[in-house]
Write a protein that holds these residues in place. Structure first.
Motif, PDB file in Angstrom:
ATOM      1  N   ALA B 176       0.835  -1.216   0.000  1.00 50.21           N
ATOM      2  CA  ALA B 176       0.000   0.000   0.000  1.00 50.21           C
ATOM      3  C   ALA B 176       0.865   1.259   0.000  1.00 50.21           C
ATOM      4  CB  ALA B 176      -0.938  -0.014   1.202  1.00 50.21           C
ATOM      5  N   ARG B 177       2.045   1.157   0.612  1.00 53.47           N
ATOM      6  CA  ARG B 177       2.915   2.327   0.698  1.00 53.47           C
ATOM      7  C   ARG B 177       3.516   2.684  -0.674  1.00 53.47           C
ATOM      8  NH1 ARG B 177       7.079   1.205   5.020  1.00 53.47           N
ATOM      9  NH2 ARG B 177       5.233   0.690   6.207  1.00 53.47           N
ATOM     10  N   HIS B 178       3.627   1.711  -1.536  1.00 53.56           N
ATOM     11  CA  HIS B 178       4.329   1.950  -2.806  1.00 53.56           C
ATOM     12  C   HIS B 178       3.446   1.894  -4.045  1.00 53.56           C
ATOM     13  CE1 HIS B 178       8.435   2.132  -1.224  1.00 53.56           C
ATOM     14  NE2 HIS B 178       8.024   1.280  -0.315  1.00 53.56           N
ATOM     15  N   LEU B 179       2.197   1.448  -3.892  1.00 51.47           N
ATOM     16  CA  LEU B 179       1.346   1.303  -5.074  1.00 51.47           C
ATOM     17  C   LEU B 179       0.140   2.227  -4.983  1.00 51.47           C
ATOM     18  CD1 LEU B 179       1.496  -2.583  -5.161  1.00 51.47           C
ATOM     19  CD2 LEU B 179       2.303  -1.115  -7.006  1.00 51.47           C
ATOM     20  N   PRO B 180      -0.241   2.847  -6.104  1.00 52.87           N
ATOM     21  CA  PRO B 180      -1.429   3.698  -6.103  1.00 52.87           C
ATOM     22  C   PRO B 180      -2.682   2.873  -5.796  1.00 52.87           C
ATOM     23  CG  PRO B 180      -0.305   3.745  -8.252  1.00 52.87           C
ATOM     24  CD  PRO B 180       0.415   2.767  -7.405  1.00 52.87           C
ATOM     25  N   ALA B 181      -3.643   3.486  -5.130  1.00 56.51           N
ATOM     26  CA  ALA B 181      -4.842   2.781  -4.650  1.00 56.51           C
ATOM     27  C   ALA B 181      -5.591   2.050  -5.764  1.00 56.51           C
ATOM     28  CB  ALA B 181      -5.769   3.779  -3.959  1.00 56.51           C
ATOM     29  N   ARG B 182      -5.625   2.660  -6.962  1.00 57.53           N
ATOM     30  CA  ARG B 182      -6.458   2.066  -8.011  1.00 57.53           C
ATOM     31  C   ARG B 182      -5.919   0.723  -8.525  1.00 57.53           C
ATOM     32  NH1 ARG B 182      -3.681   3.325 -12.649  1.00 57.53           N
ATOM     33  NH2 ARG B 182      -2.138   4.915 -12.170  1.00 57.53           N
ATOM     34  N   ILE B 183      -4.627   0.448  -8.292  1.00 58.99           N
ATOM     35  CA  ILE B 183      -4.104  -0.847  -8.745  1.00 58.99           C
ATOM     36  C   ILE B 183      -3.680  -1.730  -7.576  1.00 58.99           C
ATOM     37  CG2 ILE B 183      -3.389  -0.066 -11.055  1.00 58.99           C
ATOM     38  CD1 ILE B 183      -0.498   0.077  -9.895  1.00 58.99           C
ATOM     39  N   LEU B 184      -4.029  -1.277  -6.368  1.00 62.48           N
ATOM     40  CA  LEU B 184      -3.569  -2.011  -5.179  1.00 62.48           C
ATOM     41  C   LEU B 184      -4.196  -3.401  -5.085  1.00 62.48           C
ATOM     42  CD1 LEU B 184      -1.777  -1.953  -2.682  1.00 62.48           C
ATOM     43  CD2 LEU B 184      -3.628  -0.845  -1.433  1.00 62.48           C
ATOM     44  N   ASP B 185      -5.506  -3.479  -5.295  1.00 59.41           N
ATOM     45  CA  ASP B 185      -6.183  -4.774  -5.170  1.00 59.41           C
ATOM     46  C   ASP B 185      -5.658  -5.784  -6.189  1.00 59.41           C
ATOM     47  OD1 ASP B 185      -7.652  -4.393  -2.953  1.00 59.41           O
ATOM     48  OD2 ASP B 185      -9.495  -3.763  -3.987  1.00 59.41           O
ATOM     49  N   LEU B 186      -5.479  -5.313  -7.419  1.00 60.71           N
ATOM     50  CA  LEU B 186      -4.941  -6.173  -8.480  1.00 60.71           C
ATOM     51  C   LEU B 186      -3.572  -6.719  -8.061  1.00 60.71           C
ATOM     52  CD1 LEU B 186      -5.015  -7.234 -11.438  1.00 60.71           C
ATOM     53  CD2 LEU B 186      -3.926  -5.081 -12.107  1.00 60.71           C
ATOM     54  N   ASN B 187      -2.764  -5.835  -7.484  1.00 59.69           N
ATOM     55  CA  ASN B 187      -1.425  -6.262  -7.086  1.00 59.69           C
ATOM     56  C   ASN B 187      -1.442  -7.177  -5.869  1.00 59.69           C
ATOM     57  OD1 ASN B 187       0.949  -5.135  -8.738  1.00 59.69           O
ATOM     58  ND2 ASN B 187      -0.514  -3.433  -8.677  1.00 59.69           N
ATOM     59  N   LYS B 188      -2.398  -6.959  -4.978  1.00 61.77           N
ATOM     60  CA  LYS B 188      -2.528  -7.884  -3.841  1.00 61.77           C
ATOM     61  C   LYS B 188      -2.862  -9.281  -4.354  1.00 61.77           C
ATOM     62  CE  LYS B 188      -3.790  -4.648  -0.160  1.00 61.77           C
ATOM     63  NZ  LYS B 188      -4.915  -4.051   0.572  1.00 61.77           N
ATOM     64  N   ARG B 189      -3.718  -9.338  -5.394  1.00 59.39           N
ATOM     65  CA  ARG B 189      -4.041 -10.638  -5.988  1.00 59.39           C
ATOM     66  C   ARG B 189      -2.804 -11.246  -6.656  1.00 59.39           C
ATOM     67  NH1 ARG B 189      -8.706  -8.049  -7.790  1.00 59.39           N
ATOM     68  NH2 ARG B 189      -8.096  -8.099  -9.987  1.00 59.39           N
ATOM     69  N   ALA B 190      -2.011 -10.392  -7.293  1.00 55.50           N
ATOM     70  CA  ALA B 190      -0.782 -10.881  -7.933  1.00 55.50           C
ATOM     71  C   ALA B 190       0.171 -11.452  -6.882  1.00 55.50           C
ATOM     72  CB  ALA B 190      -0.103  -9.751  -8.710  1.00 55.50           C
ATOM     73  N   PHE B 191       0.263 -10.773  -5.744  1.00 58.51           N
ATOM     74  CA  PHE B 191       1.127 -11.241  -4.657  1.00 58.51           C
ATOM     75  C   PHE B 191       0.658 -12.612  -4.174  1.00 58.51           C
ATOM     76  CE2 PHE B 191       2.547 -11.603  -0.265  1.00 58.51           C
ATOM     77  CZ  PHE B 191       3.866 -11.203  -0.355  1.00 58.51           C
ATOM     78  N   GLU B 192      -0.658 -12.736  -3.949  1.00 57.10           N
ATOM     79  CA  GLU B 192      -1.218 -14.014  -3.480  1.00 57.10           C
ATOM     80  C   GLU B 192      -1.003 -15.114  -4.523  1.00 57.10           C
ATOM     81  OE1 GLU B 192      -2.076 -14.950  -0.545  1.00 57.10           O
ATOM     82  OE2 GLU B 192      -1.575 -12.901   0.057  1.00 57.10           O
ATOM     83  N   ALA B 193      -1.159 -14.748  -5.799  1.00 55.29           N
ATOM     84  CA  ALA B 193      -0.963 -15.731  -6.874  1.00 55.29           C
ATOM     85  C   ALA B 193       0.486 -16.221  -6.891  1.00 55.29           C
ATOM     86  CB  ALA B 193      -1.341 -15.121  -8.213  1.00 55.29           C
ATOM     87  N   GLY B 194       1.408 -15.295  -6.717  1.00 55.35           N
ATOM     88  CA  GLY B 194       2.821 -15.667  -6.692  1.00 55.35           C
ATOM     89  C   GLY B 194       3.138 -16.542  -5.490  1.00 55.35           C
TER      90      GLY B 194
END
Lengths: 607, 204
Positions: B176-194
């Protein structure tokens, strides 16, 4: 809560440290690895920060602000201090009113510079103190010390960092409540201090020497210099990032860690030397500490074992320590073998770069044939000599473009072109310079060409930004460092105002116009200037209609590959355009130059 | 000289792949759990398209910001040729995670050089370690809806390899500290997928 722990780069820590020390004016010209200092200063809205036209102006603005009694930060890369050397030496002579700290960011290993130089020598040249932090915490902490020293000893303070300190992040405990109160701003009339007529300057020089005596006394007792007691067999003298490497390599040794590296403390060094059997100095680049210590009559080893060029690292320090018989050979690790002959990945002009078209024209106009296949070195003079300058466009030196014959320093392209022509070369000579570099130091070259009737062509590549260092604003961009709209300085009017009669301005993505403008400029027998204007691809978000190669039409002639565009690739004998990288309608150069008309937008390829 | 929780992580790849962002997040998370952290990125003159490396050192006390040869605990490579350059940096028995993607430099298209075969790249690592993981990161990031989540997918994969106690909440805070809010959820999913992709593998 006033204290917090942050992971900051050295540059971020310097900016925050300067802000907390009460700096109210900050100036700089962008240059790796120093750029982020001013970028960070510019985010503080209660101070004034500017991108100056060049480092000389930055230093002069800084000096004026200091004369007004305001704490001032001037930052630049190592070679920037060469540009600013004149006002820097003046500042060293007049001294300061408000504290003046000059950051010199050296680049050992030449990550992104035209040369390697050890700017610690500027401290001795200017008879000024120099402070060097080893990590971000020190970068932050030493800033306030630097301002106190500057004001107490009436001197600018050089604050030397290197790429590895500037660009490494480490933990900083920040005292958020530390903001220093603003001082009164006033300039007092004092001609013997501020007007450097010979008679006045002569009065200042003894002051410069006597302040060094006072600073030497300070160096003996300051907390910037510390002794870390350890094993008495080896005493390591170090500063900057070299100290970090040395601490890791010699975990039990005694250390003399210097933060104030000029002038040095002879008594402290003698005391330290007396307590250890062997003295070893770990420093990057020149034997600066070593030679100064040797001059005190102290026996010390260093550069006969430690390389004099490039960056150090723990591996290099370890190998040097083996040679110096401080540690046994067994401590040096054996590394796994890498695959041999791996292809390099040199940086390239981006897909959609507005400079690519002009270089494509220069390299394919027919006059460069003798050097295109020469692999970078040829006894033959090409029909067109291209003097280059400093910016992204220097990358046009690499294949396939090979469209640059010289690069020396900021602005040199124009002067070098004049020199080649005046020396009587038979070829045409063209100088290529970017917009920010032109503002920095190309203008005086143009004036010289007009004045001395130098029949050269100057191509000014105008992408509206200082792209190489990360898109900083400049006088032609219409925006200040702190985001305030400002008057655009018009390059075309500068050129015309200097007296250039043959001036053309063309769109960089219209290859026909670029080619005919460059051709007519080269055919002209007078001084000619072509401004090639187009938006930088990195700042351009517009990328509709990606280009596509129609494999039925393409005959694999390879012309499009000569642009050097990273989006145009060849796999299994077929040329294709990578859609993720292509800039589409923002560029379209490949489509314009394809002899078979095999490139178009998907589904609409002109057959 | 090995201290508790010491981890030297080297991330390598090509400019534009989001490597610096991934190492920034890991650096902040490590700081958050009370470790000392040093991080240094080597970009050279790289605009987009050049080689990028990020050294991240985590430990009780870290001195050098640069990792030395034969010291890397985890090498996270976003591109195969870039992985191959850093074989000598892996410590014996260290882990190497390679995204199965080739981005050929221009010299390959110009026909002046040859891209190394997978077997040559993997073989050079296998002489140093058994822990070699070739993963289809780009494909899986694209399947999530945006190939640019590759960096966070790779970070998620790497997270299984770290011998550090980091909670999901701490990872999310770091992102959350490094990613803009609008793409945060997508990236959280990417993290979980990885992270999920690494769940089945036998780690060292």
């Amino acid at each position: 809560m006033s204290k917090s722990r942050k992971l900051l780069s050295g540059n971020e820590a310097i900016a925050l440290g300067a802000y907390h020390a009460g700096v109210r004016v900050a100036t700089a010209y962008p240059g790796t690895p120093s750029t982020e200092i001013l970028e960070n200063m510019a985010t503080f809205k209660d101070l004034y920060a500017e991108w100056s036209t060049n480092e000389k102006v930055a230093m002069e603005v800084g000096l004026g602000a200091s004369y007004a009694g305001v704490r001032t930060l001037v930052s630049m890369k190592h070679v920037g201090l060469n540009v600013a050397a004149d006002p820097f030496m003046a500042a060293a002579t007049t001294g300061v009113h408000g504290g003046l700290v000059v950051v010199s960011a050296d680049d050992p290993g030449i990550h992104s510079s035209q040369g390697e130089q050890d700017n610690r020598h500027f401290a001795r040249l200017g008879r000024v103190p120099m402070i060097e932090p080893a990590d971000s915490q020190e970068a932050y902490d030493f800033m306030s010390a630097a301002y106190e020293i500057s004001e107490k000893y009436d001197t600018p303070v050089l604050f030397r960092i290197t790429t590895r300190v500037a660009h490494s992040k480490s933990v900083v405990e920040v005292d958020m409540g530390a903001l220093r109160a603003e001082r009164n701003k006033f300039f007092h009339h004092h001609v013997e201090k501020y007007v450097m007529l010979p008679g006045h300057a002569r009065l200042r020089v003894p002051h410069m020497h006597s302040r060094m005596e006072g600073l030497t006394e300070l160096a003996e007792k300051t907390k910037l210099n510390i002794i870390i007691e350890g094993d008495s067999r080896t005493g390591i003298v170090s500063s900057g990032v070299g100290y970090e490497y040395a601490r890791e390599v010699f975990p039990g040794a005694s250390f003399l860690k210097l933060g104030l590296i000029y002038p040095l403390p002879p008594k402290l060094i003698k005391r330290f030397a007396g307590n250890v059997n062997k003295l070893f100095v770990v420093e990057e680049l020149d034997p600066f500490l070593e030679e100064n210590i040797k001059a005190m009559g102290i026996k010390i080893e260093g550069k006969q074992h430690v390389p004099r060029h490039g960056e150090l690292n723990t591996g290099i320090v370890r190998r040097a320590a083996v040679k110096a018989e401080i540690i046994p050979t067994a401590d040096v690790a054996v590394e796994a073998a890498a695959t041999s002959n791996l292809p390099g990945r040199p940086p390239l002009l981006c897909a959609g770069c507005p400079h690519a078209g002009a270089f494509f024209v220069l390299s394919t106009i027919g006059k460069r044939a003798k050097v295109l296949d020469a692999g970078g070195k040829s006894e033959k003079e090409s029909g067109l000599i291209i003097t280059g300058d400093i910016g992204c466009y220097t990358l046009a030196t690499y294949p396939p473009l090979r469209a640059m014959d010289t690069t020396a320093c900021m602005g040199a392209s124009i002067g070098q072109a004049i020199g080649l022509v005046k020396a009587g070369v038979s070829s045409k000579v063209v100088a290529v310079i970017g917009d920010s570099t032109f503002m920095h130091s190309g203008i005086t070259g143009i004036i010289d060409a007009v004045y001395n009737d130098a029949r050269i062509t100057v191509i000014i590549l105008d992408n509206g930004t200082t792209a190489m260092t990360g898109h900083q604003d400049h006088p032609g961009s219409g925006m200040s460092a702190q985001g305030v709209p400002t008057q655009k300085v018009d390059i075309a009017r500068i050129v015309e105002g200097a007296g250039v009669k043959n001036l053309q301005v063309v769109n960089s993505f219209d290859i026909k116009s670029v080619r005919s403008a460059i051709r007519s400029a080269l055919d002209s027998d007078q001084l000619s200037v072509v401004i090639v204007r187009g938006k930088c691809a990195v700042t351009n978000k517009e990328r509709k209609n990606k280009r596509f190669v129609d494999q039925d039409v393409c005959n694999d002639c390879g012309v499009c590959l000569m642009i050097g565009c990273p989006a145009i690739q060849k796999r299994d004998g077929k040329v294709y355009i990578e859609a993720g990288t292509c800039m589409g309608d923002s560029c379209g150069i490949c489509q314009q130059i394809c002899p078979k008309k095999a490139i178009g937008t998907e589904g609409k390829v002109d057959k | 000289m090995k201290s508790r929780g010491k981890q030297d992580v080297l991330m390598v790849g090509v400019g534009g792949q989001g490597i610096i962002l991934a190492s920034d997040i890991l650096g902040d998370v490590a700081l958050d759990i009370g470790m000392d952290v040093k991080k240094t990125d080597t970009l050279g003159m790289a605009q987009r398209g050049g080689s990028v490396t990020s050294h991240l050192r985590i430990g009780e006390k870290v001195w050098s910001p640069l990792i030395n040869t034969s010291e890397v605990d985890i090498l996270l490579a976003f591109e195969k040729l870039e992985a191959a350059r850093w074989v000598g940096y892996l410590r014996p028995g260290g882990a190497v995670i390679i995204n199965n993607m080739a981005i050929p430099p221009l010299s390959i298209s110009l026909g002046t050089q040859v891209y190394p075969e997978d077997e040559a790249v993997l073989g050079s690592f296998r002489s140093a370690t058994k822990a070699v993981y070739l993963i289809n990161g780009t494909e899986q990031a694209a399947a999530l809806g945006d190939v640019r989540t590759l960096n966070i997918f790779m970070l998620g994969y790497l997270s299984r390899f770290l011998p550090l106690k980091i909670t999901d909440e701490q990872w999310q805070k770091g992102m959350a500290r490094h990613l803009p809010a609008r793409i945060l959820d997508l990236n959280k999913r990417a993290f979980e997928a990885g992270r999920g992709a690494a769940a089945g593998v036998n780690i060292r």
